[in-house]
Structures are given as structure tokens and as C-alpha cells.
Design a protein around this motif. Structure first.
Motif, PDB file in Angstrom:
ATOM      1  N   GLU A  10      -2.502 -12.667   7.305  1.00 54.01           N
ATOM      2  CA  GLU A  10      -1.163 -13.116   6.922  1.00 54.01           C
ATOM      3  C   GLU A  10      -0.267 -11.904   6.720  1.00 54.01           C
ATOM      4  OE1 GLU A  10      -1.176 -15.735   3.595  1.00 54.01           O
ATOM      5  OE2 GLU A  10      -2.874 -16.906   4.320  1.00 54.01           O
ATOM      6  N   LEU A  11       0.895 -11.936   7.361  1.00 52.98           N
ATOM      7  CA  LEU A  11       1.861 -10.848   7.237  1.00 52.98           C
ATOM      8  C   LEU A  11       3.239 -11.414   6.925  1.00 52.98           C
ATOM      9  CD1 LEU A  11      -0.139 -10.269   9.955  1.00 52.98           C
ATOM     10  CD2 LEU A  11       0.867  -8.000   9.631  1.00 52.98           C
ATOM     11  N   LYS A  12       4.151 -10.543   6.531  1.00 55.50           N
ATOM     12  CA  LYS A  12       5.511 -10.989   6.205  1.00 55.50           C
ATOM     13  C   LYS A  12       6.518  -9.911   6.581  1.00 55.50           C
ATOM     14  CE  LYS A  12       8.352 -12.915   2.501  1.00 55.50           C
ATOM     15  NZ  LYS A  12       8.371 -13.452   1.117  1.00 55.50           N
ATOM     16  N   ASN A  13       7.625 -10.363   7.180  1.00 51.89           N
ATOM     17  CA  ASN A  13       8.751  -9.487   7.455  1.00 51.89           C
ATOM     18  C   ASN A  13       9.674  -9.520   6.236  1.00 51.89           C
ATOM     19  OD1 ASN A  13      10.905  -8.020   8.375  1.00 51.89           O
ATOM     20  ND2 ASN A  13      11.577  -9.543   9.879  1.00 51.89           N
ATOM     21  N   LYS A  14       9.597  -8.511   5.404  1.00 58.84           N
ATOM     22  CA  LYS A  14      10.410  -8.472   4.184  1.00 58.84           C
ATOM     23  C   LYS A  14      11.735  -7.752   4.393  1.00 58.84           C
ATOM     24  CE  LYS A  14       8.558  -8.379   0.170  1.00 58.84           C
ATOM     25  NZ  LYS A  14       7.860  -7.998  -1.081  1.00 58.84           N
TER      26      LYS A  14
ATOM     27  N   ASP B 261      13.083   5.026   8.158  1.00 63.01           N
ATOM     28  CA  ASP B 261      12.501   4.200   7.098  1.00 63.01           C
ATOM     29  C   ASP B 261      13.575   3.523   6.253  1.00 63.01           C
ATOM     30  OD1 ASP B 261       9.661   6.392   6.429  1.00 63.01           O
ATOM     31  OD2 ASP B 261       9.998   4.833   7.949  1.00 63.01           O
ATOM     32  N   ALA B 262      14.777   4.084   6.209  1.00 60.57           N
ATOM     33  CA  ALA B 262      15.828   3.534   5.362  1.00 60.57           C
ATOM     34  C   ALA B 262      16.424   2.269   5.941  1.00 60.57           C
ATOM     35  CB  ALA B 262      16.926   4.581   5.161  1.00 60.57           C
ATOM     36  N   LYS B 263      16.300   2.074   7.249  1.00 65.33           N
ATOM     37  CA  LYS B 263      16.916   0.898   7.853  1.00 65.33           C
ATOM     38  C   LYS B 263      15.899  -0.005   8.550  1.00 65.33           C
ATOM     39  CE  LYS B 263      18.122   3.605  11.964  1.00 65.33           C
ATOM     40  NZ  LYS B 263      19.170   3.960  12.905  1.00 65.33           N
ATOM     41  N   ALA B 264      14.604   0.371   8.499  1.00 65.92           N
ATOM     42  CA  ALA B 264      13.577  -0.419   9.176  1.00 65.92           C
ATOM     43  C   ALA B 264      13.168  -1.624   8.340  1.00 65.92           C
ATOM     44  CB  ALA B 264      12.358   0.455   9.459  1.00 65.92           C
ATOM     45  N   GLN B 265      12.541  -2.582   9.003  1.00 63.23           N
ATOM     46  CA  GLN B 265      12.000  -3.733   8.298  1.00 63.23           C
ATOM     47  C   GLN B 265      10.835  -3.295   7.418  1.00 63.23           C
ATOM     48  OE1 GLN B 265      12.466  -3.521  11.526  1.00 63.23           O
ATOM     49  NE2 GLN B 265      13.323  -5.381  12.386  1.00 63.23           N
ATOM     50  N   ARG B 266      10.614  -4.064   6.383  1.00 64.50           N
ATOM     51  CA  ARG B 266       9.453  -3.837   5.528  1.00 64.50           C
ATOM     52  C   ARG B 266       8.394  -4.855   5.922  1.00 64.50           C
ATOM     53  NH1 ARG B 266      11.026  -4.548  -0.283  1.00 64.50           N
ATOM     54  NH2 ARG B 266       8.842  -3.941  -0.588  1.00 64.50           N
ATOM     55  N   LEU B 267       7.407  -4.413   6.682  1.00 66.44           N
ATOM     56  CA  LEU B 267       6.324  -5.285   7.123  1.00 66.44           C
ATOM     57  C   LEU B 267       5.188  -5.185   6.116  1.00 66.44           C
ATOM     58  CD1 LEU B 267       4.939  -7.103   9.197  1.00 66.44           C
ATOM     59  CD2 LEU B 267       4.252  -5.042  10.432  1.00 66.44           C
ATOM     60  N   THR B 268       4.856  -6.294   5.460  1.00 71.85           N
ATOM     61  CA  THR B 268       3.788  -6.275   4.467  1.00 71.85           C
ATOM     62  C   THR B 268       2.622  -7.133   4.944  1.00 71.85           C
ATOM     63  OG1 THR B 268       4.701  -8.170   3.255  1.00 71.85           O
ATOM     64  CG2 THR B 268       5.440  -5.984   2.599  1.00 71.85           C
ATOM     65  N   ILE B 269       1.432  -6.755   4.523  1.00 72.48           N
ATOM     66  CA  ILE B 269       0.202  -7.455   4.880  1.00 72.48           C
ATOM     67  C   ILE B 269      -0.424  -7.996   3.611  1.00 72.48           C
ATOM     68  CG2 ILE B 269      -2.026  -7.264   6.037  1.00 72.48           C
ATOM     69  CD1 ILE B 269      -0.953  -4.706   7.374  1.00 72.48           C
ATOM     70  N   VAL B 270      -0.688  -9.305   3.586  1.00 77.56           N
ATOM     71  CA  VAL B 270      -1.330  -9.901   2.421  1.00 77.56           C
ATOM     72  C   VAL B 270      -2.742  -9.357   2.274  1.00 77.56           C
ATOM     73  CG1 VAL B 270      -2.097 -12.069   1.364  1.00 77.56           C
ATOM     74  CG2 VAL B 270       0.071 -11.999   2.624  1.00 77.56           C
ATOM     75  N   LYS B 271      -3.483  -9.287   3.379  1.00 78.56           N
ATOM     76  CA  LYS B 271      -4.834  -8.745   3.379  1.00 78.56           C
ATOM     77  C   LYS B 271      -5.091  -8.121   4.735  1.00 78.56           C
ATOM     78  CE  LYS B 271      -9.594  -9.986   2.123  1.00 78.56           C
ATOM     79  NZ  LYS B 271     -10.510 -11.103   1.754  1.00 78.56           N
TER      80      LYS B 271
ATOM     81  N   ILE C 220      10.396 -12.383  14.588  1.00 74.98           N
ATOM     82  CA  ILE C 220      10.133 -12.993  13.282  1.00 74.98           C
ATOM     83  C   ILE C 220      11.318 -12.691  12.378  1.00 74.98           C
ATOM     84  CG2 ILE C 220       8.616 -13.054  11.282  1.00 74.98           C
ATOM     85  CD1 ILE C 220       7.080 -11.567  14.289  1.00 74.98           C
ATOM     86  N   ASP C 221      11.978 -13.727  11.889  1.00 80.44           N
ATOM     87  CA  ASP C 221      13.165 -13.538  11.056  1.00 80.44           C
ATOM     88  C   ASP C 221      12.818 -12.853   9.747  1.00 80.44           C
ATOM     89  OD1 ASP C 221      14.905 -14.696  12.874  1.00 80.44           O
ATOM     90  OD2 ASP C 221      14.554 -16.720  12.096  1.00 80.44           O
ATOM     91  N   GLY C 222      13.802 -12.195   9.166  1.00 83.21           N
ATOM     92  CA  GLY C 222      13.620 -11.555   7.873  1.00 83.21           C
ATOM     93  C   GLY C 222      13.223 -12.567   6.805  1.00 83.21           C
ATOM     94  N   GLY C 223      12.221 -12.241   6.038  1.00 91.48           N
ATOM     95  CA  GLY C 223      11.739 -13.130   4.987  1.00 91.48           C
ATOM     96  C   GLY C 223      10.665 -14.098   5.418  1.00 91.48           C
ATOM     97  N   ASP C 224      10.393 -14.172   6.733  1.00 92.23           N
ATOM     98  CA  ASP C 224       9.408 -15.139   7.238  1.00 92.23           C
ATOM     99  C   ASP C 224       7.988 -14.575   7.201  1.00 92.23           C
ATOM    100  OD1 ASP C 224      11.399 -16.910   7.677  1.00 92.23           O
ATOM    101  OD2 ASP C 224      11.241 -16.949   9.865  1.00 92.23           O
ATOM    102  N   ASN C 225       7.022 -15.485   6.947  1.00 89.82           N
ATOM    103  CA  ASN C 225       5.605 -15.155   7.050  1.00 89.82           C
ATOM    104  C   ASN C 225       5.126 -15.463   8.467  1.00 89.82           C
ATOM    105  OD1 ASN C 225       5.108 -14.475   4.224  1.00 89.82           O
ATOM    106  ND2 ASN C 225       5.431 -16.634   3.821  1.00 89.82           N
ATOM    107  N   PHE C 226       4.082 -14.775   8.886  1.00 86.17           N
ATOM    108  CA  PHE C 226       3.485 -15.077  10.187  1.00 86.17           C
ATOM    109  C   PHE C 226       2.018 -14.662  10.148  1.00 86.17           C
ATOM    110  CE2 PHE C 226       5.047 -10.787  10.452  1.00 86.17           C
ATOM    111  CZ  PHE C 226       4.151 -10.097  11.253  1.00 86.17           C
ATOM    112  N   THR C 227       1.250 -15.100  11.151  1.00 84.97           N
ATOM    113  CA  THR C 227      -0.173 -14.784  11.186  1.00 84.97           C
ATOM    114  C   THR C 227      -0.543 -14.085  12.490  1.00 84.97           C
ATOM    115  OG1 THR C 227      -0.751 -16.956  12.124  1.00 84.97           O
ATOM    116  CG2 THR C 227      -0.784 -16.738   9.708  1.00 84.97           C
ATOM    117  N   VAL C 228      -1.573 -13.265  12.402  1.00 82.62           N
ATOM    118  CA  VAL C 228      -2.178 -12.626  13.563  1.00 82.62           C
ATOM    119  C   VAL C 228      -3.674 -12.933  13.501  1.00 82.62           C
ATOM    120  CG1 VAL C 228      -2.708 -10.433  14.690  1.00 82.62           C
ATOM    121  CG2 VAL C 228      -0.470 -10.778  13.644  1.00 82.62           C
TER     122      VAL C 228
END
Length: 364
Positions: free
Chosen positions: A57-61, A28-38, A87-95
Motif C-alpha cells: 500500500e502506497l500513498k501520493n501525499k 525535493d521542495a516541489k516533488a510529491q511525497r510518496l509514502t509506503i505503508v509497509k 495517481i492524484d494527490g492524496g490518493d492511496n494505491f497498491t502495487v
């Protein structure tokens, strides 16, 4: 003995030691932070064998590329579309999830996304109800805002004189399964909105009445803004619930009365509509010639655009009697493909018979 924390050890380590330590840090300390808007979407009602789609809508934080290497659905009736590249760091994407609606009744479908961000999957859910007697509102209400089906997403107040209070309506139907309280957000001081009725039960229709308070407009000519139609108070703002509003306030030309009007400027145009065919080009130009056939100077005080995708050039803004000017309009294909309303150019003049002229651009 000292209490050796990770922070203290890192301060004491060389670059080589640091690399070794990072390898032993928790995932968890080195993994990406994947966030979901909804993470859950209520799709409302649909008909039997009328597929319904939910977009997430999701984002790779995180700081590293995110890869979705597997998806798992709870049945073969749900199709999933997702980015297959990193998906690059900081980018939004959709599923997107699409349910085939081949079973009557309520549905609740889940998909798990397996990524390099975590050993645990991320879950997305869509729900709704499939009805045998479903009414398709797409013809009368072609736009969707959450669980509202609406007839328009653009409001235009044209040819308005100072002090007038014209109204525009957005008609809608509740296509969901719960009572909604639609409201208009981000209203400027020159617009007001009232929902009739205030609450909208499932399957019921209503309308949002928007009123222009023209005395509060600051400038003559075109004023544009973006509003947002919410299903309920507190809804988030996004491009999906954006409503564009434009108003054209006419200049006061009451000074041209009787004999004075005979000596006023008079504008003639070679065309008030431009037909542009792109062919293989991404940009195309069209020209219109403006002539002053009046007895005093013709002044073009404002030249404005209703939409993106157009560029305009005016050779001169003041034309003496008998003088001419060239208006050049450049259409940009890729930008015009994204606009919802008709591309137009607005001119505000001191011609009492043509205080404003709207030039329509038909580009294809």
C-alpha cells in the motif's frame, strides 16, 4: 548585508518573479511525497511452482499527480502490477509483486519504482521460502491474515437468550517462518477472546475462542461489530485482518405461559427465502406477505440486516388478528458482490413460537 532567505525573497517577489524562483528550487521542495505503508512483506511458505503474491500500500501525499514511468525487478521471475495512469494527490494505491516460486529455498525479491516524485527509485521487497514438501492449507483454511491461514473471518452467535455464554472458534495455522502470538483486537465489552495456545510455532495449528457475554448486550435483536485478528501484539488494523461478529439476542417472552399462549399472536409468512435473479439489472425486488393468524396483535419490533447490499420496507409493524403486511426486499448487485456472508433479513416479533425469523436472500 541582510541574510536573504528563500522565505524573505518570496515575500518581496511579484507573481512573475515567484514563477522564476520556483524553477530554481531543489527538486525535493516541489516533488510529491510518496509514502509506503509497509515496504517489505514476508510471504511465509509456499510450494515449488506455487506462485506467491505480496501487496504493498502506497500513498501520493503530494499536491501533483504521481506517475510511475518505469519498474525494475532483480530477476524475470517476479511480475509487477501497478497503476499505469496518474495517481492524484492524496490518493492511496497498491502495487503487487508475484514470485513464480520456481526455485527451492528462501527468496528475497526487490522491485524499484521510478516515478516523477524523485530522481531516486522507491524499493519494495518480498521474502519467503519455497518448500518441496509444502502443505497447501487453502482448503481447510481458505482465508489469509498476514502469516496466519484461518478457516473463517465471520462469527455468528444466533438464538441467544439473556445470560447465556455461547462460544465461536476461529481455527488457524501459522504459515510463516517465525513464532506468532495471535490476538484479537478491538473487542467490545460483550465479547472475550482467548488464543489456544498463546504462541504458535511455524506449521502449528491453534484456535481463537471467542465468547459472547450476552448479559452485556443492550438491545434485543441483531448486534454487529468489527474485530481485528493480529499476528502479533501491536499489528496495524486494516481490512485484511477484519473479523465481523454478529449476535442475535432473543426477547423475553416467558409471560406467554399455558392458556395465555393460546391467545398469543401467530405469524405466517409466504416464504422464508427469496430467490432474486438480477439478469441485466443492478437492483431487483422481492416481496413476502406476513399474516397474523393469532388472537392478539402481532408486533414486529425490529427489522435488521446481516450484510450490506439489501434494502427493506415494511408496510406496517403492528398487525391485528387476521391482518397482513408486505415486506419488500431490494437487492443491490454491486454491493452484494463484496459481502462475505449470506445476505439475510432478521425480524424480531412478539410471537412466542417465532420470536425471531431469518429470511435468506439468494441473489445471483
Amino acid at each position: 548585508m541582510k541574510n536573504w532567505t528563500i522565505t524573505h525573497i518570496l515575500k518581496q517577489c511579484s507573481a512573475g518573479c515567484l514563477t522564476m524562483l520556483l524553477a530554481f528550487l531543489p527538486a525535493d521542495a516541489k516533488a510529491q511525497r510518496l509514502t509506503i505503508v509497509k515496504g517489505e512483506v514476508d510471504c511465509g511458505k509456499t510450494g515449488y511452482e506455487v506462485p506467491v503474491t505480496a501487496t504493498f500500500e502506497l500513498k501520493n501525499k503530494g499536491g501533483r499527480k504521481l506517475f510511475i514511468h518505469k519498474v525494475h525487478t532483480d530477476c524475470g521471475c517476479t511480475d509487477v502490477k501497478y497503476p499505469t495512469n496518474g495517481i492524484d494527490g492524496g490518493d492511496n494505491f497498491t502495487v503487487t509483486l508475484t514470485y513464480d516460486a520456481r526455485q527451492l529455498g528462501h527468496f528475497n525479491k526487490t522491485v524499484g519504482l521510478y516515478t516523477n516524485a524523485s530522481d531516486e527509485p522507491v524499493y519494495l521487497r518480498m521474502k519467503g521460502v519455497v518448500l518441496a514438501d509444502y502443505v497447501d492449507y487453502s482448503k481447510s483454511y481458505p482465508y489469509t491474515v498476514g502469516n496466519l491461514c484461518v478457516d473463517r473471518l465471520d462469527l455468528e452467535f444466533e438464538n441467544v437468550n439473556k445470560g447465556e455464554h455461547p462460544t465461536q472458534e476461529i481455527r488457524m495455522v501459522n504459515n510463516g517462518t517465525t513464532v506468532l502470538s495471535p490476538n484479537m483486537m478491538h473487542l467490545p465489552n460483550y465479547l472475550s477472546a482467548v488464543m489456544q495456545p498463546e504462541n504458535l510455532a511455524p506449521g502449528k495449528t491453534g484456535k481463537m475462542v471467542v465468547t459472547l457475554l450476552s448479559e452485556k448486550l443492550r438491545d434485543y435483536g441483531l448486534t454487529q461489530t468489527s474485530l481485528h485478528l493480529a499476528n502479533n501484539p501491536g499489528d496495524k488494523v486494516s481490512a485484511d485482518n477484519e473479523v465481523t461478529a454478529s449476535a442475535v439476542l432473543l426477547p423475553d417472552l416467558s409471560s406467554y405461559q399455558g392458556m395465555q399462549k393460546q391467545s398469543a399472536p401467530h405469524m405466517e409468512l409466504t416464504a422464508e427465502q427469496l430467490d432474486i435473479v438480477f439478469g441485466k439489472k443492478t437492483k431487483k425486488k422481492g416481496d413476502i406477505t406476513i399474516t397474523n393468524t393469532g388472537r392478539t396483535d402481532l408486533k414486529i419490533s425490529s427489522l435488521q440486516l446481516f450484510t450490506a447490499g439489501l434494502r427493506v420496507e415494511l408496510s406496517k409493524s403492528v398487525l391485528p388478528p387476521g391482518g397482513t403486511a408486505k415486506l419488500r426486499v431490494t437487492a443491490v448487485r454491486d454491493e452484494l458482490a463484496k459481502v462475505r456472508t449470506k445476505p439475510r433479513v432478521l425480524m424480531i416479533t412478539n410471537d412466542p413460537d417465532k420470536p425471531h425469523v431469518t429470511i435468506t436472500v439468494n441473489a445471483k
